[in-house]
Design an enzyme around this catalytic site. Structure first.
Site, short mmCIF file in Angstrom:
data_model
loop_
_atom_site.label_atom_id
_atom_site.label_comp_id
_atom_site.label_asym_id
_atom_site.label_seq_id
_atom_site.Cartn_x
_atom_site.Cartn_y
_atom_site.Cartn_z
N THR A 280 0.81 -1.21 -0.14
CA THR A 280 0.27 -0.16 -0.54
C THR A 280 0.85 0.81 0.09
O THR A 280 1.95 1.17 0.23
CB THR A 280 -1.05 0.08 0.56
OG1 THR A 280 -0.27 0.56 2.40
CG2 THR A 280 -1.41 -0.97 1.10
N ASP A 281 0.86 2.50 -0.27
CA ASP A 281 1.05 3.35 -0.15
C ASP A 281 0.78 4.34 1.31
O ASP A 281 0.31 3.53 2.11
CB ASP A 281 0.42 4.59 -1.51
CG ASP A 281 1.37 5.77 -1.86
OD1 ASP A 281 2.46 6.12 -0.45
OD2 ASP A 281 1.55 6.30 -2.67
N TYR A 282 1.24 5.25 1.10
CA TYR A 282 1.44 5.36 2.89
C TYR A 282 -0.08 5.39 3.89
O TYR A 282 -0.78 6.38 3.11
CB TYR A 282 2.38 6.58 3.30
CG TYR A 282 2.94 7.41 3.85
CD1 TYR A 282 4.43 6.84 4.44
CD2 TYR A 282 2.10 7.52 5.58
CE1 TYR A 282 4.55 7.59 5.96
CE2 TYR A 282 2.47 7.91 6.85
CZ TYR A 282 3.92 8.30 6.52
OH TYR A 282 4.61 8.22 8.52
#
Length: 768
Positions: free
Chosen positions: A290-292
């Site tokens: 996932t992204d942040y």
């Protein structure tokens, strides 16, 4: 006796999995050569330890000498961390890896990631600038060199390349991508993956790449970062998805999910995107991160609480949770509640462990921790020399009236502007490993390249902007330009004073490094007003003015184009910026950069891109004259200020004799397009020969033209070269309304030239 027996089993198992993978290979659905070893480890792990492998926190409070007592360290000991990012240097990484290998029960090595986006300590131009080289070998080598430096410093995973197509320069992250074109973007995606990963991921100077942001992140409504993306499937497949697929086909090891929603479902939890398309249709067998805080943010999209969205993300195909700790904190309960199964978790853990096998961490957890490598491989003179070459090739000459450039290495030059002497801004956005203070600003570069015969006078001329709060927002992350406490008039008077003593003025103005990048969207595409006024005052002196434009996005510089004699767009050229810019200004390097994103006349034209479709009422003239009841504006012509592919040279290139090898092409045949290119000017130079195709009639509407080939060639003055493009029917295919990839019989037009407005045209027929 339970505990000693358990440790004996772990020891025996890990000894077995360290054996040669070919000897232990067993059949598996994804033909994973490490499946036997992975299954052996999975069989010994607790559920908590499995969830730990899916957890990717930031390094946070870890520092050398304090790692043993940090919260992250405790989680590593407990087997609750699969990898870390934002940690740098061999010393720190070795110390943290040692915790995993000596204090955790399973002794599974950690993977270490970082945003190595456009170089490491040796920094290349921002990706948008890098794409303007149109030089695939050079681009691949920049990724290869970045991997060499980053792995020497202990890092083995990069969150790059970013391949998001963007046609809206209001979006700040346009600076991180390769522009607006899907064909060029796909070629760059492949080059970057090949550069990072090389041909053998077990080597200690290659690293795992991560293509991002999957998918469509570059098309947010209103150009506002993180905003909703909504488009048809046919547009996705034809105009936005191919660069991601190109990276998959190149063997990229990981994929990062995007923040935006797709068809009403956030990408992080979108099963159609992450499983049906990515894995089943495209055959991707790496892992998805996932992204942040991407999982946590699904809650704000309004699709459930943390437990619900974490379960949705896992089942959709997200394998590793960056920072949010939704997996670590909720999936155990979700197993009990029946929201996810152990099989779902094992599938994700298997992908993470496989990646660690692929890069050789199980063979040697410390393979990237050689204390000698950073001394010899990071920010070397050789690397910096190459960065200077790349930077010079990325610069785009937008205007050069009366051949003002190149400048003579004699006389007096007035260098004016807030971007003229700011080393920390030269690398641009997302340059997290760069030693900003070691970058070379324009003032230093100009003096070095000009030599003793040139007198360089310098004045700042103005601050970045009238608004101090705004200026603080756009000079973050150590990239401040100390605000001069003198009045605006005093700064201007100083600039005009040195201008009066000069033969030519160089105005170094535009954006600062952090005016573009993540969370740096704008509604105004003009140069800040204070700097515009400085430029106008310099123009009124009557001295010739060269605008050296710093920017991370296409800007609306219509007035500047009308009034300034020469404009050199330099983007943010990296650690060797000042030298590279000066090389071009003085003609040591003939500019060859070509735009990969269209420059609008004003923000009202946005989104703007070359490969648009015609309406039923297209404007019927090339002069941009207004026609009632046609698709045009009342106040400005349709055409952009500078088209895609545009860029001038100090020499002149002429095109003639465009031919196709045959007038009629069958569905299974190859064909060749040829053109003659002559250098009729006074300098040797490089030219990007661009080939565009138009499918005249289709079952669905087709773009006015599409880039289908390009070659960057070097031609000496007075020389003519024949450029050949080898093509197949596959180059003519597109996704139709049924999302079938087809080529349809009919007429095709071919355009070849120096930019997307190429007029040299021929045609051929495609037969069934």
């Amino acid at each position: 006796m339970t505990r000693p027996i358990t440790f004996l089993l772990i020891f025996i198992s890990l000894s077995l999995v360290a054996c040669d993978s070919k000897e232990k290979r067993t059949a598996s659905s994804n033909d994973n050569p490490f499946q036997y070893q992975v299954d052996s480890i999975l069989g010994l792990m607790t559920l908590d330890e499995k969830l730990g492998q899916l957890n990717l926190p930031s390094s946070g409070d870890i520092t050398t000498g304090a790692s043993q007592s940090s919260d992250i360290a405790k989680k590593i000991e407990e087997g609750k961390v699969g990898g870390l990012f934002n940690i740098k240097t061999v010393e720190k990484i070795r110390e943290v890896q040692k915790i995993a290998m000596e204090k955790s029960r399973m002794k599974i090595p950690l993977i270490f990631g970082m945003d190595v986006i456009h170089g490491y300590e040796t920094t290349f131009p921002i990706p948008l600038g890098l794409s303007c080289t149109w030089n695939m070998d050079m681009i691949e080598k920049t990724a290869r060199m970045a991997a060499q430096e980053a792995t020497a410093d202990g890092i083995n995973w990069t969150f790059s390349p970013m391949v998001d197509i963007s046609r809206d320069p209001r979006w700040g992250r346009v600076s991180e991508g390769s522009g607006e074109d899907v064909f060029l973007g796909s070629q760059i995606a492949k080059a970057m993956v090949n550069g990072y990963q090389g041909d053998d991921l077990t080597k200690n100077n290659t690293m795992l790449a991560c293509v991002k942001h999957f998918a469509l992140y570059g098309a947010p409504e209103a150009g506002r970062d993180y905003n909703t993306v909504d488009m048809s499937r046919i547009r996705m497949y034809n105009e936005y998805l191919p660069p991601y697929q190109a990276a998959i086909d190149a063997g990229v090891g990981s994929v990062m999910a995007s923040f935006n929603e797709i068809d009403g479902v956030p990408a992080t939890g979108n099963k159609w995107l992450l499983t049906d398309l990515l894995r089943e249709d495209w055959g991707f067998n790496g892992f998805v991160v996932t992204d942040y805080t991407g999982i946590e943010e699904m809650m704000y999209h309004g699709v459930g609480n943390l437990q619900q969205v974490s379960a949705q993300a896992l089942k959709a195909g997200s394998d590793m949770d960056m920072v949010a700790e939704g997996f670590l904190g909720t999936l155990k309960q979700s197993v009990e509640d029946g929201l996810v199964s152990i099989e779902d978790i094992d599938k994700a853990v298997s992908r993470i462990l496989t990646a660690k096998y692929q890069i050789g961490l199980f063979d040697d957890p410390y393979k990237y921790c050689d204390l000698e490598r950073p001394k010899n491989e990071v920010f070397t003179e050789e690397n910096r020399a190459f960065a200077r070459q790349v930077s010079a090739e990325s610069l785009v000459l937008l205007k050069n009236a009366d051949s003002l450039l190149p400048l003579k290495k004699s006389g007096t030059i007035a260098l004016v502007g807030p971007m003229a002497n700011t080393a920390v801004n030269m690398a641009g956005t997302w340059s997290v490993a760069t030693k900003q203070e070691k970058s070379i600003p324009l003032l230093e570069g100009l003096k070095t390249v000009a030599g003793d015969q040139v007198n360089v006078l310098y004045a700042k001329g103005s601050n970045v902007d009238y608004d101090l709060e705004y200026e603080n927002r756009v000079t973050m992350f150590g990239k401040s330009i100390p605000r001069d406490d003198r009045s605006d008039q005093q700064l201007l008077d100083e600039a005009l004073s040195i201008a009066a003593k000069s033969d030519v003025i160089i105005a170094a103005i535009g954006e600062t490094a952090e005016m573009s990048g993540e969370s740096s969207s704008v509604t105004n595409l003009q140069i800040p007003k204070l700097q515009q006024e400085l430029l106008n005052a310099l123009l009124k002196t009557g001295k010739p003015v060269v605008l050296v434009l710093f920017t991370g996005r296409p800007l609306a510089i219509t007035a500047e184009n009308e009034n300034v004699q020469a404009i050199l767009n330099v983007w943010f050229p990296g650690s060797e910026a000042g030298l590279a810019i000066s090389d071009v200004l003085f003609g040591d390097v003939n500019p060859s950069g070509k735009l990969t994103a269209t420059f609008p006349r004003n923000v009202g034209q946005v989104p703007i891109f070359y490969n648009h479709k015609n309406t039923g009422r297209p404007l019927g003239n090339k002069e941009g004259k207004f026609q009632k009841f046609k698709s045009n504006y009342l106040d400005v012509r349709n055409e952009p200020l500078y088209p895609f592919g545009y860029g001038l040279s100090y020499t002149k290139f002429d095109y003639k004799n465009l031919t196709v090898s045959t007038d009629t092409i069958s569905m299974d045949s190859a064909f060749k397009v040829s053109v003659e290119v002559s250098n009729t000017g006074d300098y040797d130079g490089k030219e990007v020969v661009q080939l565009y195709v138009r499918d005249v009639v289709g079952s669905v509407t087709r773009p006015v033209r599409e880039l289908k080939g390009f070659q960057k060639i070097e031609i000496k003055k007075g020389e003519t070269k024949t450029v050949n493009f080898d093509m197949t029917v596959n180059d003519l295919k597109f996704y139709n309304s049924d999302l079938d990839f087809v080529a349809e019989p009919g007429e095709f037009q071919v355009f070849v030239g120096t930019d997307a407005d190429a007029e040299l045209m021929t045609s051929f027929q495609l037969k069934k």
